[in-house]
Scaffold this motif. Structure first.
Motif, PDB file in Angstrom:
ATOM      1  N   VAL A 168       0.809  -1.220   0.000  1.00  0.00           N
ATOM      2  CA  VAL A 168       0.000   0.000   0.000  1.00  0.00           C
ATOM      3  C   VAL A 168       0.843   1.270   0.000  1.00  0.00           C
ATOM      4  O   VAL A 168       0.657   2.148  -0.851  1.00  0.00           O
ATOM      5  CB  VAL A 168      -0.992  -0.004   1.183  1.00  0.00           C
ATOM      6  CG1 VAL A 168      -1.694   1.357   1.302  1.00  0.00           C
ATOM      7  CG2 VAL A 168      -2.029  -1.105   1.008  1.00  0.00           C
ATOM      8  N   PRO A 169       1.792   1.463   0.927  1.00  0.00           N
ATOM      9  CA  PRO A 169       2.436   2.767   1.035  1.00  0.00           C
ATOM     10  C   PRO A 169       3.600   2.988   0.085  1.00  0.00           C
ATOM     11  O   PRO A 169       4.289   3.999   0.183  1.00  0.00           O
ATOM     12  CB  PRO A 169       2.928   2.773   2.490  1.00  0.00           C
ATOM     13  CG  PRO A 169       3.253   1.348   2.779  1.00  0.00           C
ATOM     14  CD  PRO A 169       2.277   0.531   1.965  1.00  0.00           C
ATOM     15  N   THR A 170       3.851   2.081  -0.844  1.00  0.00           N
ATOM     16  CA  THR A 170       5.037   2.168  -1.685  1.00  0.00           C
ATOM     17  C   THR A 170       4.672   2.311  -3.163  1.00  0.00           C
ATOM     18  O   THR A 170       3.564   1.974  -3.584  1.00  0.00           O
ATOM     19  CB  THR A 170       5.908   0.911  -1.522  1.00  0.00           C
ATOM     20  OG1 THR A 170       5.193  -0.225  -2.040  1.00  0.00           O
ATOM     21  CG2 THR A 170       6.246   0.670  -0.053  1.00  0.00           C
ATOM     22  N   LYS A 171       5.631   2.794  -3.941  1.00  0.00           N
ATOM     23  CA  LYS A 171       5.436   2.868  -5.387  1.00  0.00           C
ATOM     24  C   LYS A 171       5.317   1.475  -5.998  1.00  0.00           C
ATOM     25  O   LYS A 171       4.745   1.314  -7.080  1.00  0.00           O
ATOM     26  CB  LYS A 171       6.599   3.621  -6.034  1.00  0.00           C
ATOM     27  CG  LYS A 171       6.609   5.108  -5.731  1.00  0.00           C
ATOM     28  CD  LYS A 171       7.741   5.806  -6.468  1.00  0.00           C
ATOM     29  CE  LYS A 171       7.760   7.297  -6.161  1.00  0.00           C
ATOM     30  NZ  LYS A 171       8.855   7.980  -6.885  1.00  0.00           N
ATOM     31  N   ARG A 172       5.852   0.489  -5.316  1.00  0.00           N
ATOM     32  CA  ARG A 172       5.714  -0.889  -5.792  1.00  0.00           C
ATOM     33  C   ARG A 172       4.246  -1.282  -5.878  1.00  0.00           C
ATOM     34  O   ARG A 172       3.826  -1.996  -6.790  1.00  0.00           O
ATOM     35  CB  ARG A 172       6.472  -1.826  -4.868  1.00  0.00           C
ATOM     36  CG  ARG A 172       6.650  -3.237  -5.400  1.00  0.00           C
ATOM     37  CD  ARG A 172       7.382  -4.106  -4.411  1.00  0.00           C
ATOM     38  NE  ARG A 172       7.595  -5.439  -4.942  1.00  0.00           N
ATOM     39  CZ  ARG A 172       7.647  -6.543  -4.198  1.00  0.00           C
ATOM     40  NH1 ARG A 172       7.538  -6.452  -2.890  1.00  0.00           N
ATOM     41  NH2 ARG A 172       7.840  -7.722  -4.740  1.00  0.00           N
ATOM     42  N   GLY A 173       3.449  -0.808  -4.899  1.00  0.00           N
ATOM     43  CA  GLY A 173       2.019  -1.068  -4.942  1.00  0.00           C
ATOM     44  C   GLY A 173       1.347  -0.351  -6.092  1.00  0.00           C
ATOM     45  O   GLY A 173       0.488  -0.924  -6.796  1.00  0.00           O
ATOM     46  N   ALA A 174       1.705   0.915  -6.320  1.00  0.00           N
ATOM     47  CA  ALA A 174       1.146   1.654  -7.452  1.00  0.00           C
ATOM     48  C   ALA A 174       1.469   0.949  -8.762  1.00  0.00           C
ATOM     49  O   ALA A 174       0.630   0.859  -9.674  1.00  0.00           O
ATOM     50  CB  ALA A 174       1.688   3.086  -7.460  1.00  0.00           C
ATOM     51  N   HIS A 175       2.682   0.426  -8.853  1.00  0.00           N
ATOM     52  CA  HIS A 175       3.111  -0.309 -10.041  1.00  0.00           C
ATOM     53  C   HIS A 175       2.254  -1.553 -10.239  1.00  0.00           C
ATOM     54  O   HIS A 175       1.782  -1.843 -11.352  1.00  0.00           O
ATOM     55  CB  HIS A 175       4.588  -0.680  -9.860  1.00  0.00           C
ATOM     56  CG  HIS A 175       5.259  -1.192 -11.093  1.00  0.00           C
ATOM     57  ND1 HIS A 175       5.148  -2.496 -11.504  1.00  0.00           N
ATOM     58  CD2 HIS A 175       6.061  -0.588 -12.000  1.00  0.00           C
ATOM     59  CE1 HIS A 175       5.857  -2.675 -12.611  1.00  0.00           C
ATOM     60  NE2 HIS A 175       6.424  -1.528 -12.937  1.00  0.00           N
ATOM     61  N   LEU A 176       2.022  -2.317  -9.156  1.00  0.00           N
ATOM     62  CA  LEU A 176       1.231  -3.544  -9.259  1.00  0.00           C
ATOM     63  C   LEU A 176      -0.199  -3.255  -9.686  1.00  0.00           C
ATOM     64  O   LEU A 176      -0.748  -3.931 -10.570  1.00  0.00           O
ATOM     65  CB  LEU A 176       1.232  -4.288  -7.918  1.00  0.00           C
ATOM     66  CG  LEU A 176       0.222  -5.441  -7.809  1.00  0.00           C
ATOM     67  CD1 LEU A 176       0.526  -6.544  -8.808  1.00  0.00           C
ATOM     68  CD2 LEU A 176       0.177  -5.998  -6.401  1.00  0.00           C
ATOM     69  N   PHE A 177      -0.838  -2.267  -9.065  1.00  0.00           N
ATOM     70  CA  PHE A 177      -2.262  -2.075  -9.347  1.00  0.00           C
ATOM     71  C   PHE A 177      -2.506  -1.434 -10.703  1.00  0.00           C
ATOM     72  O   PHE A 177      -3.598  -1.587 -11.252  1.00  0.00           O
ATOM     73  CB  PHE A 177      -2.904  -1.300  -8.198  1.00  0.00           C
ATOM     74  CG  PHE A 177      -3.023  -2.147  -6.956  1.00  0.00           C
ATOM     75  CD1 PHE A 177      -4.002  -3.121  -6.866  1.00  0.00           C
ATOM     76  CD2 PHE A 177      -2.117  -2.035  -5.918  1.00  0.00           C
ATOM     77  CE1 PHE A 177      -4.093  -3.944  -5.760  1.00  0.00           C
ATOM     78  CE2 PHE A 177      -2.195  -2.844  -4.800  1.00  0.00           C
ATOM     79  CZ  PHE A 177      -3.194  -3.812  -4.722  1.00  0.00           C
ATOM     80  N   LEU A 178      -1.503  -0.786 -11.274  1.00  0.00           N
ATOM     81  CA  LEU A 178      -1.612  -0.400 -12.676  1.00  0.00           C
ATOM     82  C   LEU A 178      -1.448  -1.636 -13.565  1.00  0.00           C
ATOM     83  O   LEU A 178      -2.115  -1.760 -14.597  1.00  0.00           O
ATOM     84  CB  LEU A 178      -0.564   0.667 -13.013  1.00  0.00           C
ATOM     85  CG  LEU A 178      -0.621   1.258 -14.427  1.00  0.00           C
ATOM     86  CD1 LEU A 178      -2.037   1.657 -14.819  1.00  0.00           C
ATOM     87  CD2 LEU A 178       0.318   2.462 -14.534  1.00  0.00           C
ATOM     88  N   ALA A 453      -6.186   3.251  -8.844  1.00  0.00           N
ATOM     89  CA  ALA A 453      -6.446   4.257  -7.817  1.00  0.00           C
ATOM     90  C   ALA A 453      -5.313   5.271  -7.643  1.00  0.00           C
ATOM     91  O   ALA A 453      -5.586   6.466  -7.452  1.00  0.00           O
ATOM     92  CB  ALA A 453      -6.761   3.571  -6.487  1.00  0.00           C
ATOM     93  N   PRO A 454      -4.023   4.884  -7.693  1.00  0.00           N
ATOM     94  CA  PRO A 454      -2.972   5.886  -7.520  1.00  0.00           C
ATOM     95  C   PRO A 454      -2.983   6.974  -8.580  1.00  0.00           C
ATOM     96  O   PRO A 454      -2.424   8.061  -8.361  1.00  0.00           O
ATOM     97  CB  PRO A 454      -1.678   5.063  -7.598  1.00  0.00           C
ATOM     98  CG  PRO A 454      -2.078   3.688  -7.184  1.00  0.00           C
ATOM     99  CD  PRO A 454      -3.452   3.517  -7.739  1.00  0.00           C
ATOM    100  N   PHE A 455      -3.621   6.720  -9.728  1.00  0.00           N
ATOM    101  CA  PHE A 455      -3.656   7.704 -10.814  1.00  0.00           C
ATOM    102  C   PHE A 455      -5.070   8.225 -11.068  1.00  0.00           C
ATOM    103  O   PHE A 455      -5.328   8.806 -12.119  1.00  0.00           O
ATOM    104  CB  PHE A 455      -3.074   7.090 -12.089  1.00  0.00           C
ATOM    105  CG  PHE A 455      -1.660   6.615 -11.923  1.00  0.00           C
ATOM    106  CD1 PHE A 455      -0.600   7.497 -11.994  1.00  0.00           C
ATOM    107  CD2 PHE A 455      -1.392   5.273 -11.668  1.00  0.00           C
ATOM    108  CE1 PHE A 455       0.713   7.056 -11.827  1.00  0.00           C
ATOM    109  CE2 PHE A 455      -0.089   4.823 -11.503  1.00  0.00           C
ATOM    110  CZ  PHE A 455       0.966   5.721 -11.584  1.00  0.00           C
TER     111      PHE A 455
END
Length: 571
Positions: A168-178, A453-455
């Motif tokens: 959740v709190p990392t860019k790794r999560g943003a990468h995964l959910f994209l 969600a991050p974007f």
């Protein structure tokens, strides 16, 4: 809800023969998961939540007619750790074999693993015969989507994201959910998404990240996610232990210790001569012990000191710098009772099944309360078990932090976490990867990106700025030497990858880690070539020709070392 009312008869018989009854996590989770709803399940460690997610898929896969060979892959399990992925694959064998013995079934599902440790031969076999259940990591999923192997993912229906709190709190999560939005676009259907964790707050923030949303002309609408809070204030036995009488004297000159040239200068009081005997005493008083530290260097030093003090091998260091086969050997020895203790970093923090661990020791305060709960939860890691843990502070300031962490763990006060908004470096990498698939309409690509969600609130101006950079429209001549990766036809509103862009996207998979890694190789050896490197995560742990790779050292361990230093990797 009793399992007999929810599953086919052989599944129910196996479950009732194996367990006394469903846990609270399973009873809460099954109705929503069986209904096909995307679900976020919060439950303590050892509560059976992974089986709660998998059993419905196993039931569906075994008792429905199998599709064509190329459309077999219907469940994807994403693990933040390669070791956790291997552990889950091992634990799936029991229910699959047990259910098959209970009665007739239409199809016995196959399970495949795709991580950085997967040999090239197994990857090729996976393309010819896709597994029903694919176990992978965020980086390997990205690599699959960015290669011709993505065709095996068109049939995916369910995605399980384990230990979601670590993403959740990392860019790794943003990468995964994209990547999950790319997977859903490839599949052409709404995916059922199941998120699992023992420590995640606030739940609505995590659910928003898990489910993603639809990007309308004006407003972003979150997809529905059923939140199931099976969390409870788990009983813990945690104590803070200080092995010296007066911590205020640490660091002072010790008149009882020799000084002068022969002793290499004045000797100061250290807490380690008191910690080492106490740790050895605890190890010998228990069948199996896990000791957690906050750095790889300390893991190596502590394991070596304990073995030297004991005059025998009582502990081994386990961390990401140790080669995969050595890590697995340590884990198996601990589970069998052949190794009394493991000194680990966060490499064993998540839900890996380490067998009947009696005691967990934490050296200095844990990085967070959530991390402390994960680590202490490794002890008595089964339904109804009461974890036992001891925290050893290293100095007076650490004593305050340790006491606060122990109180927070006892109260279950997990820190809140929030996902990063609009990480443009992640966006740039994923845009190059997406464009390498073929020609894209820029508006359609923008809509796809915003579904993650991050974007969700990504301004069009920022998106266009990233496309400018990737297509060679730089703000200054200083960037002129950078090679454009994309061709942006502004008149037609299309985007296509330039030659070599796909190789760049694959060779630089994943987000930049918090710490750099340096390869360690065996001098004079020669490894067998195993195909081209594919991404940071895929290349880690294996050598591409050249000397045989032993493991990796993180930058802390390298920068603190000097030429000629001798150390044992993996104790």
């Amino acid at each position: 809800m009793p399992p007999r009312a929810a599953f086919h008869e052989p599944v129910s018989r196996w479950f009732e023969a194996s367990f006394a009854g469903p846990t609270r996590a399973q009873a809460l989770g099954w109705p929503a998961i069986l209904a096909g709803e995307s679900t976020l399940l919060l439950a303590p460690t050892g509560s059976g939540k992974t089986l709660a997610a998998f059993l419905t898929s196993i039931d569906r896969l075994m008792f429905t007619a199998p599709p064509s060979k190329k459309a077999r892959c219907r469940v994807v399990y994403v693990s933040p750790l390669k070791a956790l992925a291997v552990d889950v694959e091992r634990n799936l064998r029991a229910p699959l074999a047990g259910i098959a013995q209970q009665g007739s079934h239409l199809h016995l599902p196959t399970v495949g693993i795709r991580t950085g440790d997967t040999p090239a031969s197994e990857r090729a076999q996976m393309l010819r015969a896709p597994p029903d259940i694919l176990i992978t990591t965020p980086e390997s999923l990205y690599l699959l989507l960015t290669s011709q192997a993505r065709e095996i993912l068109r049939s995916v229906e369910t995605v399980i994201v384990d230990e979601i709190h670590s993403l959740v709190p990392t860019k790794r999560g943003a990468h995964l959910f994209l990547s999950l939005e790319r997977l859903q676009h490839l599949a052409g259907r709404q995916l059922q998404r199941i998120g699992l964790s023992a420590t995640q707050r606030p739940l609505d923030e995590v659910a928003r990240l898990l489910g993603g949303g639809e990007a309308g002309a004006r407003k972003w609408k979150q997809r529905p996610v059923t939140i199931l809070d099976a969390g409870s204030k788990r009983q813990l036995e945690v104590r803070v232990e200080v092995p010296v009488e007066d911590m205020s004297k640490l660091g002072e000159l010790d008149p009882e210790l020799p000084s002068g040239p022969a002793a290499a200068g004045p000797q100061r009081r250290s807490i380690w001569p008191s910690i080492h005997p106490r740790l050895l005493e605890l190890i010998r008083a228990h069948r199996s012990t896990m000791i957690f530290v906050n750095s790889r260097r300390l893991a190596e030093r502590l394991a070596g000191a304990l073995n030297e003090l004991a005059g025998a091998e009582v502990a081994l260091a386990h961390h990401g710098s140790v080669a995969r086969d050595k890590r697995q050997e340590m884990e198996d020895r601990l589970k069998r009772g052949a190794l009394p203790a493991i000194v680990a970093t966060s490499s064993l923090e998540l839900g890996i099944d380490m067998g009947a661990v009696d005691l967990v020791v934490q050296i200095e305060s844990p990085p967070s309360i959530a991390s402390g709960l994960q680590r202490i939860g490794r002890a008595s890691h089964q339904v109804g078990g009461v974890p036992k843990g001891v925290v050893f502070p290293k100095h007076r300031g650490d004593l305050l932090c340790s006491a606060a962490a122990a109180a927070g763990m006892a109260a279950g006060q997990v820190e809140e976490m929030f996902y990063p908004r609009n990480p443009l470096d992640v966006l740039a990498q994923q845009v190059v990867a997406i464009a390498s698939e073929g020609v894209w309409k820029v508006d359609e690509l923008f809509a796809l990106v915003r579904r993650a969600a991050p974007f969700a609130d990504l301004p069009r101006s920022s998106f266009d700025g990233v496309l400018d950079m990737l297509s060679g429209r730089y703000p200054s001549d200083e960037f002129a030497e950078l090679r454009p990766r994309l061709t942006w036809d502004r008149i037609a509103g299309t985007l296509r990858a330039r030659e070599g862009a796909a190789r760049v996207a694959v060779a630089n998979a994943g987000t930049i880690p918090d710490r750099g890694l340096y390869g360690v190789f065996l001098a004079g050896s020669q490894a067998e070539p195993r195909g081209p490197a594919s991404g940071r995560a895929e290349a880690a742990g294996r050598s591409i020709g050249g000397p045989r790779r032993v493991g990796e050292l993180d930058e802390e361990m390298v920068f603190e070392s000097r030429e000629g230093d001798v150390f044992v990797l993996g104790a």
